[in-house]
Each structure stands twice: as C-alpha cells, then as structure tokens.
Design an enzyme around this catalytic site. Structure first.
Site, PDB file in Angstrom:
ATOM      1  N   GLY A  64       0.834  -1.201   0.000  1.00 14.00           N
ATOM      2  CA  GLY A  64       0.000   0.000   0.000  1.00 14.00           C
ATOM      3  C   GLY A  64       0.866   1.246   0.000  1.00 14.00           C
ATOM      4  O   GLY A  64       2.025   1.214   0.407  1.00 14.00           O
ATOM      5  N   GLY A 120      -0.021  -5.286   0.547  1.00 14.25           N
ATOM      6  CA  GLY A 120      -1.261  -5.209  -0.233  1.00 14.25           C
ATOM      7  C   GLY A 120      -1.217  -5.974  -1.542  1.00 14.25           C
ATOM      8  O   GLY A 120      -2.244  -6.401  -2.064  1.00 14.25           O
ATOM      9  N   GLU A 143       5.393  -5.996   7.690  1.00 12.12           N
ATOM     10  CA  GLU A 143       4.706  -4.898   8.402  1.00 12.12           C
ATOM     11  C   GLU A 143       5.253  -4.611   9.792  1.00 12.12           C
ATOM     12  O   GLU A 143       5.130  -3.504  10.294  1.00 12.12           O
ATOM     13  CB  GLU A 143       3.201  -5.198   8.496  1.00 12.12           C
ATOM     14  CG  GLU A 143       2.440  -4.970   7.219  1.00 12.12           C
ATOM     15  CD  GLU A 143       2.644  -6.064   6.186  1.00 12.12           C
ATOM     16  OE1 GLU A 143       2.154  -5.905   5.062  1.00 12.12           O
ATOM     17  OE2 GLU A 143       3.298  -7.080   6.481  1.00 12.12           O
ATOM     18  N   ASP A 151      -1.867  -7.554   7.357  1.00 15.15           N
ATOM     19  CA  ASP A 151      -3.322  -7.439   7.181  1.00 15.15           C
ATOM     20  C   ASP A 151      -3.723  -8.058   5.837  1.00 15.15           C
ATOM     21  O   ASP A 151      -3.221  -9.117   5.504  1.00 15.15           O
ATOM     22  CB  ASP A 151      -3.761  -5.971   7.318  1.00 15.15           C
ATOM     23  CG  ASP A 151      -3.165  -5.069   6.242  1.00 15.15           C
ATOM     24  OD1 ASP A 151      -2.048  -5.351   5.773  1.00 15.15           O
ATOM     25  OD2 ASP A 151      -3.822  -4.077   5.864  1.00 15.15           O
TER      26      ASP A 151
END
Length: 369
Positions: A64, A120, A143, A151
């Site tokens: 992301g 992402g 992350e 996530d």
C-alpha cells in the site's frame, strides 16, 4: 493517467496495476478503480476470466502507499489524535472489499505474481483462483518493521500455512521466493518469467465452454510442466520452524528465535527484522494470529479493519513509515520502547472495537445484495 488499465481479449479481462514508478503500490485511487472493474466484470458476459498483472518487470505490487497514510495521520493528529483519519479508513475499508471480492469471485482470476509482491500486493494475489510465481518473485509481509501487522487477510492465509510458518513469517517478515510460495500455499503455479506471452496467447486462443476454471487450470498445468521448481529454502528450514509449533507467548517465541544455535543467511534477516521491528506490532501480530485461527474470511476482514484503524491512532505506524520512507533515518522511536514495556492493557487497546457489531462498516461482507 489511469492507475488501472484494462483490455478484453477473447473474453479474458486483462487488468494492469499501472504505477511503475511506485512499484505499483496501491493508492486509494488505484483501489477504487480496481474495485469498479471487478464489480463491472463480475456479471459481464464479455468477460469469462481475469488476468491481473503489474506494469513493468519489477513488481506486481509492492504494497500500500503507506506514505500517504502517514501524511493523513500527521495531519489528523494536529486536529484530534483520537480520530481515525478519513483517508486511512477509506483506504483499508475499500482495500479489504477488493481483497474479499477476489477471494470470492465467481470467475477465474489469474494473478501474475512476478517480481516484488508485498503487503497489499499479497492481498490481491492470495485470494485469486490461479496464482502464478516465477524465478523472480519476491514476497514478504514486513509490516512489523513499520508498526503495522500482516493485514489484507493475513489472519486467514498465515493461519492456513503448514507447521508454524504463519506465525514465523508474520513476526519476522521473512522474504519468500517463488519456490517458497508454492510450498507454503501462496501460489499454485511456478513458471518461467518469459512464458507470460505464451500464456496470454493460449488464453487468447482458448475455447471457453462454460467450465472456465478447468480451462485455465489445464493451460497453466501445461505451461508449468516446462519449468523445474528449485529447492525451497523455507521448506529446507522445516525443522527450525517446527520449534515454534505450540508456542504460547511472544516471550517464548523470542527465546527460541534468538537462542537457535544453527543460524544461517535464511534465518538471520528474520531475526534482524524481529529485533528492529515495533514491539507493539510483535504483540498484536502474535495475538491476531492466535485469536484469529478459527475466524471466517468475513470475520477476518472485519477484525483487520478494526485493527488497522487502531494502528492509525496508535503511535508506531506513523513513526515506522516516517523512519523508513519519509525521513529515511532507519531509526524509529517506538512507543513503548521494548517488548517488556508492553502491558496487556496496551495490547487490548489495539483490539478495542471502534464500532458495535451493527455499525461495523464491513458487516454485510458476504451477504447477498
């Protein structure tokens, strides 16, 4: 410039994530464009199969665009730091809808997972029906190094991995190559990177007769037969990973990791990321994966939306992005500073619901419209 390019050839809808300069990192605009295409083609008769790729040769998608999220958090902090910035909410809310749509899509989705696929990008790849890696695929969920957690469905796919690979990868951000992805169930086919044109030509000539998943599978089986898969380093380290099975606290995980006698160049980078990463992230990743083991896919994205928004009002996410991408000093000032400084109350605060069940923005995920 459109951030998502589309064309249709022989009923194959080709989607190109088009931001080569940023290694096709997902911005809110790109997510919105991708969401619209997926919705459009879901019921379109002229599309029977989707093919997703990244522009250029370097990456499918490097994650992301967290730099923009960082800026939104800093701006929001000057107004009211207890509120989730609107951009951050919109980003995660729409990103998870896209990820969920891919997981549950009625038509075959082929993802060309070539080059860098991180964060992402893994969210886009992992839910597809036909996931391809090549000799140049590099996947990771690092992350922990920016004060976030894996996530985009990480709670789901890390828990589906064999042995204790899921918890290990979540806490160390260890890098994987194509062979590792095939072994761990993140990819279905390993092909040579120069077979992309062949694949597109075969799709271009395919007879779509209704059993479209089968048609795609046969084409990919034939192409992947021609490529030998090298040894997987992840698989070669199975005895090491087995040590983490049944670990029931982060302290125990840390002790096994740091005291392992036969460290090598596959293990060392993971130790480095774990030790340099956010202590808060380590705690929430451990809890996320332990508590999320039996969640449905819908519940996974609902819980992750809450956790991601909480990360935007806790200090470490913005600080991690600052240190890595804004000031680039590589010296994040984590709060709290060490694993031992973190209380149960602090970890609980990350998991505190921001919405009641009835108000949850993703409460209708998976329900028929």
């Amino acid at each position: 410039m459109s951030l998502v390019l589309t064309e249709i050839k022989n009923k194959v809808g080709i989607i190109t994530l088009n931001s080569e300069k940023t290694l096709n990192s997902l911005s809110l605009e790109m997510i919105e464009e991708l969401k619209a295409v997926l919705e459009d083609w879901k019921t379109a008769d002229e599309v029977v199969c989707l093919f997703i790729q990244g522009a250029g040769e370097k990456a499918l998608c490097a994650g992301g665009d967290v730099r923009k999220l960082h800026d939104a958090i800093i701006e929001q902090q000057s107004v009211d730091e207890t509120k989730v910035p609107q951009l951050c909410f919109d980003f995660f809310f729409k990103e998870y809808q896209v990820d969920y749509a891919i997981h549950t899509y009625p038509k075959p989705i082929i993802v060309w997972g070539h080059g860098i696929v991180m964060g992402g990008g893994i969210g886009i790849m992992v839910g597809a029906s036909h996931r391809i890696v090549t000799e140049r695929s590099k996947l990771a969920m690092p992350e922990i190094t920016i004060g976030l957690y894996p996530d985009v469905g990480g709670t789901w796919f890390l828990n589906k991995m064999p042995s204790a690979y899921g918890i290990y990868l979540g806490l160390t951000g260890a890098r994987l190559d194509g062979a590792d992805c095939k072994f761990l169930g993140l990819a279905d086919y390993y092909v040579s990177s120069n077979s992309k044109e062949t694949l597109l030509n075969m799709l271009n000539q395919a007879q779509w007769n209704g059993n479209n998943h089968q048609t795609v599978s046969v084409i990919l089986e034939n192409i992947s037969k021609e490529t030998d898969i090298p040894e997987s380093q992840a698989q070669n380290h199975h005895l090491f990973i087995k040590n983490f099975e049944g670990v029931d606290s982060l302290e125990q995980f840390k002790e096994i990791l740091l005291q392992y006698p036969d460290k090598d160049e596959w293990i060392n980078p993971g130790i480095k990321s774990f030790e340099a990463g956010s202590p808060s992230s380590a705690h929430i990743i451990f809890r996320q994966l332990k508590e999320g083991k039996n969640l449905s896919l819908e519940e996974v994205f609902q819980s992750e939306l809450n956790l991601s928004c909480q990360c935007c009002i806790h200090p470490d996410f913005a600080e991690g992005v600052r240190a890595l991408l804004v000031d680039k000093d590589q010296s994040p000032k984590w709060q709290p500073v060490t694993l031992n400084d973190i209380t149960k109350e602090w970890v609980d605060s990350y998991f505190t619901p921001l919405w009641s069940g009835e108000e949850h923005p993703l409460k209708n995920l998976g329900k028929k419209d």
